[in-house]
Design a protein around this motif. Sequence first.
Motif, short mmCIF file in Angstrom:
data_model
loop_
_atom_site.label_atom_id
_atom_site.label_comp_id
_atom_site.label_asym_id
_atom_site.label_seq_id
_atom_site.Cartn_x
_atom_site.Cartn_y
_atom_site.Cartn_z
N UNK A 48 0.89 -1.07 0.15
CA UNK A 48 -0.01 -0.06 -0.03
C UNK A 48 0.86 1.46 0.25
N UNK A 49 0.56 2.31 -1.04
CA UNK A 49 1.41 3.40 -0.93
C UNK A 49 0.31 4.58 -1.09
N UNK A 50 0.89 5.68 -1.02
CA UNK A 50 0.16 6.96 -1.38
C UNK A 50 -0.81 6.95 0.09
N UNK A 51 -0.32 6.95 1.05
CA UNK A 51 -0.85 7.02 2.44
C UNK A 51 -1.14 8.26 2.89
N UNK A 52 -2.32 8.73 3.09
CA UNK A 52 -2.73 10.09 3.59
C UNK A 52 -3.41 10.06 4.73
N UNK A 53 -3.26 10.70 5.60
CA UNK A 53 -3.94 10.80 6.90
C UNK A 53 -4.73 12.01 7.39
N UNK A 54 -5.96 12.12 8.00
CA UNK A 54 -6.62 13.12 8.46
C UNK A 54 -5.61 13.46 9.67
N UNK A 55 -5.36 14.70 9.75
CA UNK A 55 -4.27 15.21 10.60
C UNK A 55 -4.77 16.57 11.45
N UNK A 56 -5.76 17.18 10.91
CA UNK A 56 -6.18 18.29 11.49
C UNK A 56 -4.91 19.52 11.27
N UNK A 57 -4.72 20.18 12.32
CA UNK A 57 -3.55 21.31 12.04
C UNK A 57 -2.10 20.63 12.43
N UNK A 58 -1.99 19.41 12.40
CA UNK A 58 -0.88 18.73 12.97
C UNK A 58 0.53 19.68 13.02
N UNK A 59 1.06 19.73 14.16
CA UNK A 59 2.32 20.37 14.19
C UNK A 59 3.19 19.61 15.31
N UNK A 60 4.50 19.92 15.40
CA UNK A 60 5.49 19.15 16.42
C UNK A 60 6.35 20.19 16.70
N UNK A 61 6.76 20.23 18.13
CA UNK A 61 7.84 20.95 18.64
C UNK A 61 9.33 20.40 18.22
N UNK A 62 9.18 19.01 18.01
CA UNK A 62 10.36 18.52 17.46
C UNK A 62 10.29 18.16 15.95
N UNK A 63 11.40 17.98 15.36
CA UNK A 63 11.60 18.24 14.12
C UNK A 63 11.27 16.30 13.62
N UNK A 64 10.23 16.03 12.81
CA UNK A 64 9.75 14.90 12.29
C UNK A 64 10.44 14.72 10.63
N UNK A 65 11.09 13.83 10.43
CA UNK A 65 11.77 13.83 8.89
C UNK A 65 10.55 13.69 7.91
N UNK A 66 10.48 14.58 7.09
CA UNK A 66 9.42 14.79 6.43
C UNK A 66 9.37 13.61 5.23
N UNK A 67 10.25 12.73 5.19
CA UNK A 67 9.97 11.28 4.51
C UNK A 67 9.30 10.46 5.01
N UNK A 68 9.12 10.79 6.46
CA UNK A 68 8.22 9.71 7.07
C UNK A 68 6.89 10.34 7.54
#
Length: 111
Positions: A48-68
């Motif tokens: 399965x590819x192209x996985x999109x999540x409903x995530x509201x206004x998601x934000x994090x105070x720590x960096x998340x690898x944008x490839x993940x």
Amino acid sequence: MVEPNRILAEECSNSDIAVSQGATELLPNHIPTYTVEITNVCATGCSISGIHLKCGMFSSSTLIDPKIFKRFAVDDCLVNDGQALAPGQIISFKYANTFSYPLSIRSVVCN
């Protein structure tokens, strides 16, 4: 209601991706962190590819690898840079915020 038997391994649905999250340790500045696991649970061996999540206004105070995990727009986040998750594969990341975000499947692509 009984789900019809799947004939082709390529068939999949949103329910073949499981999203779970739980609270983890606090950061030194006392901001809560959360670990998210996204798993391909397809019983018929589908990738399965192209996985999109409903995530509201998601934000994090720590960096998340944008490839993940990357937020593209309000309520639209992309998992694994759009690349496929093999059957049984888990991708995970941590984020930090004063509250957890409800995350659920928006759409997937069967490979």
